[in-house]
Design a protein around this motif. Structure first.
Motif, PDB file in Angstrom:
ATOM      1  N   PHE A 158       1.095  -1.562   0.394  1.00 52.91           N
ATOM      2  CA  PHE A 158       0.232   0.162   0.109  1.00 52.91           C
ATOM      3  C   PHE A 158       1.285   0.641  -0.361  1.00 52.91           C
ATOM      4  CE2 PHE A 158      -1.954   3.351   2.236  1.00 52.91           C
ATOM      5  CZ  PHE A 158      -3.109   3.654   1.340  1.00 52.91           C
ATOM      6  N   HIS A 159       0.489   2.597  -0.718  1.00 50.67           N
ATOM      7  CA  HIS A 159       1.190   3.559  -1.219  1.00 50.67           C
ATOM      8  C   HIS A 159       0.030   5.245  -0.985  1.00 50.67           C
ATOM      9  CE1 HIS A 159       3.126   7.281  -2.442  1.00 50.67           C
ATOM     10  NE2 HIS A 159       4.633   6.670  -2.172  1.00 50.67           N
ATOM     11  N   ALA A 160      -0.302   5.917  -0.283  1.00 55.55           N
ATOM     12  CA  ALA A 160      -0.967   6.468   0.045  1.00 55.55           C
ATOM     13  C   ALA A 160      -1.276   7.451  -1.532  1.00 55.55           C
ATOM     14  CB  ALA A 160      -0.789   7.613   0.696  1.00 55.55           C
ATOM     15  N   ARG A 161       0.036   7.738  -2.065  1.00 56.39           N
ATOM     16  CA  ARG A 161       0.026   8.333  -3.537  1.00 56.39           C
ATOM     17  C   ARG A 161      -0.499   7.327  -4.721  1.00 56.39           C
ATOM     18  NH1 ARG A 161       4.038  12.299  -5.674  1.00 56.39           N
ATOM     19  NH2 ARG A 161       3.132  13.164  -8.059  1.00 56.39           N
ATOM     20  N   PHE A 162       0.210   5.943  -4.501  1.00 55.94           N
ATOM     21  CA  PHE A 162       0.641   5.341  -6.076  1.00 55.94           C
ATOM     22  C   PHE A 162      -0.211   3.716  -6.010  1.00 55.94           C
ATOM     23  CE2 PHE A 162       4.979   7.225  -5.658  1.00 55.94           C
ATOM     24  CZ  PHE A 162       4.430   8.186  -6.373  1.00 55.94           C
ATOM     25  N   SER A 163      -1.123   3.571  -5.114  1.00 61.44           N
ATOM     26  CA  SER A 163      -2.152   2.784  -4.570  1.00 61.44           C
ATOM     27  C   SER A 163      -3.594   3.671  -4.876  1.00 61.44           C
ATOM     28  CB  SER A 163      -2.570   1.760  -3.811  1.00 61.44           C
ATOM     29  OG  SER A 163      -0.934   1.129  -3.315  1.00 61.44           O
ATOM     30  N   ALA A 164      -3.628   4.820  -5.712  1.00 56.96           N
ATOM     31  CA  ALA A 164      -4.625   5.340  -5.731  1.00 56.96           C
ATOM     32  C   ALA A 164      -5.567   4.942  -7.070  1.00 56.96           C
ATOM     33  CB  ALA A 164      -4.966   6.487  -5.313  1.00 56.96           C
ATOM     34  N   LYS A 165      -6.398   4.884  -7.288  1.00 57.49           N
ATOM     35  CA  LYS A 165      -7.241   4.313  -8.713  1.00 57.49           C
ATOM     36  C   LYS A 165      -7.748   5.706  -9.053  1.00 57.49           C
ATOM     37  CE  LYS A 165      -9.665   1.023  -9.212  1.00 57.49           C
ATOM     38  NZ  LYS A 165     -10.303  -0.639  -8.723  1.00 57.49           N
ATOM     39  N   SER A 166      -8.599   6.447  -8.655  1.00 59.76           N
ATOM     40  CA  SER A 166      -8.503   7.484  -9.200  1.00 59.76           C
ATOM     41  C   SER A 166      -9.125   8.629  -7.841  1.00 59.76           C
ATOM     42  CB  SER A 166     -10.354   7.146  -9.548  1.00 59.76           C
ATOM     43  OG  SER A 166     -11.165   6.786  -8.371  1.00 59.76           O
ATOM     44  N   LYS A 167      -9.264   9.713  -7.851  1.00 52.59           N
ATOM     45  CA  LYS A 167      -9.574  10.773  -7.013  1.00 52.59           C
ATOM     46  C   LYS A 167     -10.517  11.817  -7.300  1.00 52.59           C
ATOM     47  CE  LYS A 167      -4.479  11.349  -5.403  1.00 52.59           C
ATOM     48  NZ  LYS A 167      -3.373  12.098  -5.486  1.00 52.59           N
ATOM     49  N   ILE A 168     -11.597  11.992  -6.238  1.00 56.32           N
ATOM     50  CA  ILE A 168     -12.768  13.009  -6.771  1.00 56.32           C
ATOM     51  C   ILE A 168     -11.989  14.303  -6.094  1.00 56.32           C
ATOM     52  CG2 ILE A 168     -14.889  12.682  -6.561  1.00 56.32           C
ATOM     53  CD1 ILE A 168     -15.925  10.305  -6.890  1.00 56.32           C
ATOM     54  N   TYR A 169     -12.324  15.510  -6.588  1.00 59.51           N
ATOM     55  CA  TYR A 169     -12.263  16.849  -5.626  1.00 59.51           C
ATOM     56  C   TYR A 169     -13.203  17.311  -6.354  1.00 59.51           C
ATOM     57  CZ  TYR A 169      -6.985  16.740  -5.702  1.00 59.51           C
ATOM     58  OH  TYR A 169      -5.933  16.812  -4.986  1.00 59.51           O
ATOM     59  N   HIS A 170     -13.829  18.267  -5.666  1.00 60.61           N
ATOM     60  CA  HIS A 170     -14.792  19.331  -5.790  1.00 60.61           C
ATOM     61  C   HIS A 170     -14.676  20.601  -5.412  1.00 60.61           C
ATOM     62  CE1 HIS A 170     -17.682  16.641  -3.660  1.00 60.61           C
ATOM     63  NE2 HIS A 170     -18.222  16.676  -4.996  1.00 60.61           N
ATOM     64  N   TYR A 171     -15.046  21.724  -6.758  1.00 63.39           N
ATOM     65  CA  TYR A 171     -14.603  22.958  -6.113  1.00 63.39           C
ATOM     66  C   TYR A 171     -16.513  24.012  -6.097  1.00 63.39           C
ATOM     67  CZ  TYR A 171     -11.950  27.532  -7.322  1.00 63.39           C
ATOM     68  OH  TYR A 171     -12.036  28.579  -6.822  1.00 63.39           O
ATOM     69  N   LYS A 172     -16.673  24.658  -4.949  1.00 66.60           N
ATOM     70  CA  LYS A 172     -17.532  25.683  -5.106  1.00 66.60           C
ATOM     71  C   LYS A 172     -17.432  26.775  -5.107  1.00 66.60           C
ATOM     72  CE  LYS A 172     -19.465  22.433  -1.414  1.00 66.60           C
ATOM     73  NZ  LYS A 172     -20.163  22.063  -0.318  1.00 66.60           N
ATOM     74  N   ILE A 173     -18.279  27.322  -6.094  1.00 63.17           N
ATOM     75  CA  ILE A 173     -18.446  28.576  -6.759  1.00 63.17           C
ATOM     76  C   ILE A 173     -19.996  29.402  -6.259  1.00 63.17           C
ATOM     77  CG2 ILE A 173     -18.926  30.086  -8.667  1.00 63.17           C
ATOM     78  CD1 ILE A 173     -17.513  27.468 -10.192  1.00 63.17           C
ATOM     79  N   TYR A 174     -19.441  30.321  -5.093  1.00 62.28           N
ATOM     80  CA  TYR A 174     -20.908  31.019  -4.720  1.00 62.28           C
ATOM     81  C   TYR A 174     -20.913  31.859  -5.698  1.00 62.28           C
ATOM     82  CZ  TYR A 174     -24.610  32.399  -1.689  1.00 62.28           C
ATOM     83  OH  TYR A 174     -26.300  33.032  -1.330  1.00 62.28           O
ATOM     84  N   ASN A 175     -22.295  31.859  -6.877  1.00 63.13           N
ATOM     85  CA  ASN A 175     -22.376  33.149  -7.876  1.00 63.13           C
ATOM     86  C   ASN A 175     -23.777  34.152  -7.321  1.00 63.13           C
ATOM     87  OD1 ASN A 175     -23.883  32.032 -10.714  1.00 63.13           O
ATOM     88  ND2 ASN A 175     -22.648  33.960 -10.421  1.00 63.13           N
ATOM     89  N   ASP A 176     -23.159  34.979  -6.668  1.00 60.80           N
ATOM     90  CA  ASP A 176     -24.775  35.684  -6.013  1.00 60.80           C
ATOM     91  C   ASP A 176     -23.838  37.137  -5.703  1.00 60.80           C
ATOM     92  OD1 ASP A 176     -26.713  36.520  -6.087  1.00 60.80           O
ATOM     93  OD2 ASP A 176     -27.062  36.327  -3.827  1.00 60.80           O
ATOM     94  N   ALA A 177     -24.679  38.107  -6.059  1.00 63.47           N
ATOM     95  CA  ALA A 177     -24.241  39.729  -5.794  1.00 63.47           C
ATOM     96  C   ALA A 177     -23.448  39.652  -4.714  1.00 63.47           C
ATOM     97  CB  ALA A 177     -24.889  40.824  -6.289  1.00 63.47           C
ATOM     98  N   ILE A 178     -24.435  38.770  -3.586  1.00 69.79           N
ATOM     99  CA  ILE A 178     -23.674  39.013  -2.907  1.00 69.79           C
ATOM    100  C   ILE A 178     -23.295  37.970  -2.076  1.00 69.79           C
ATOM    101  CG2 ILE A 178     -24.253  39.875  -0.563  1.00 69.79           C
ATOM    102  CD1 ILE A 178     -26.205  41.894  -0.839  1.00 69.79           C
ATOM    103  N   MET A 179     -22.235  37.790  -1.050  1.00 72.20           N
ATOM    104  CA  MET A 179     -21.537  36.753  -0.390  1.00 72.20           C
ATOM    105  C   MET A 179     -21.993  36.143   0.430  1.00 72.20           C
ATOM    106  SD  MET A 179     -19.452  33.830  -1.436  1.00 72.20           S
ATOM    107  CE  MET A 179     -18.481  33.188  -0.626  1.00 72.20           C
ATOM    108  N   ASP A 180     -22.703  34.890   1.117  1.00 71.23           N
ATOM    109  CA  ASP A 180     -22.753  33.861   1.670  1.00 71.23           C
ATOM    110  C   ASP A 180     -21.759  34.463   2.633  1.00 71.23           C
ATOM    111  OD1 ASP A 180     -23.474  32.766   3.711  1.00 71.23           O
ATOM    112  OD2 ASP A 180     -24.902  30.803   2.845  1.00 71.23           O
ATOM    113  N   PRO A 181     -22.033  34.670   3.981  1.00 68.73           N
ATOM    114  CA  PRO A 181     -21.087  34.546   4.834  1.00 68.73           C
ATOM    115  C   PRO A 181     -20.241  33.728   5.477  1.00 68.73           C
ATOM    116  CG  PRO A 181     -22.786  35.826   5.968  1.00 68.73           C
ATOM    117  CD  PRO A 181     -22.609  35.532   4.846  1.00 68.73           C
ATOM    118  N   PHE A 182     -21.297  32.733   5.370  1.00 71.57           N
ATOM    119  CA  PHE A 182     -20.912  30.963   5.790  1.00 71.57           C
ATOM    120  C   PHE A 182     -20.039  30.475   4.854  1.00 71.57           C
ATOM    121  CE2 PHE A 182     -24.617  32.935   8.857  1.00 71.57           C
ATOM    122  CZ  PHE A 182     -24.305  32.180   9.413  1.00 71.57           C
TER     123      PHE A 182
END
Length: 229
Positions: free
Chosen positions: A47-71
């Motif tokens: 086992f290797h934390a990097r090289f044993s990986a078959k796939s990775k899933i990333y999320h990228y979140k975008i808040y699309n509004d005139a005013i940002m949700d502070p949370f």
């Protein structure tokens, strides 16, 4: 609402443990409070934390509004420009498949000889009100590749450039070509949410491994202090 960033690490010890709970508690005691080890498991030598990986899933979140949700301010990129999600979805399909992603990678001193050819299995966009979530799964990603792909999709979503610019930039294999159209997206919208590993590498070692540790609860012993009525 807070998000958590997933991480997996492996290490070798000079001796065997009969119980992992004490080690688990000791490691968390040394870490800052915003970093926690959730589980410790015995692993095979393969086992290797990097090289044993078959796939990775990333999320990228975008808040699309005139005013940002502070949370959401620490966990999502704020776009005040109204984004066209339809053209962003169309552009994302061009990333799916096996490609040379040299144009979407920044130089990293940690990579010895990085292989620029990666396989993106899917690239989805989910809309949750003002919050847009990009989800990409691939065999692996180059340094800042996901943020650079998102940055281009943002420009396409603003309708500054057409969706079919993606194959043109991929074919160039030149980071300078991408820089003509977009700058890297900021890091705080990005989150690694899942790593899929080679099942055979996840098998425990054959020699009587200790049980996985998920952390232990402290118990209060019976009070020995005398009291008077």
């Amino acid at each position: 609402m807070q998000e958590s960033m997933l991480g997996v690490a492996h290490f070798f010890t000079p001796f065997n443990y009969d119980n992992l709970e004490q080690l688990h508690a000791a490691l968390n005691g040394l870490l800052p409070t915003d970093i926690r080890i959730r589980e410790i498991s015995p692993a095979s030598a393969e086992f290797h934390a990097r090289f044993s990986a078959k796939s990775k899933i990333y999320h990228y979140k975008i808040y699309n509004d005139a005013i940002m949700d502070p949370f959401q301010r620490h966990f999502a990129y704020h776009s005040v420009y109204k984004l066209n999600s339809a053209v962003m979805r169309e552009a994302a399909t061009y990333f799916v498949g096996k490609h040379d992603f040299s144009a979407f990678a920044n130089a990293s001193h940690n990579d010895r000889v990085p292989d620029p050819v990666k396989h993106v299995f899917r690239f989805d966009l989910k809309e949750m009100g003002a919050l847009l979530q990009l989800e990409v799964e691939g065999s692996g990603f180059l340094y800042r590749q996901v943020r650079n792909m998102v940055a281009l999709l943002l420009q396409i979503g603003r309708e500054a450039i057409p969706p079919d610019i993606v194959p043109h930039i991929l074919a160039s294999r030149d980071r300078k070509e991408l820089a003509k159209y977009s700058l890297p997206a900021p890091p705080h919208g990005l989150c690694l949410v899942s790593i899929n590993y080679n099942e055979s590498h996840l098998l425990p070692p054959p020699e009587s491994p200790p049980a996985n540790s998920f952390g232990r609860h402290q118990t209060i012993r019976k009070c020995k202090v005398p009291f008077f009525l």
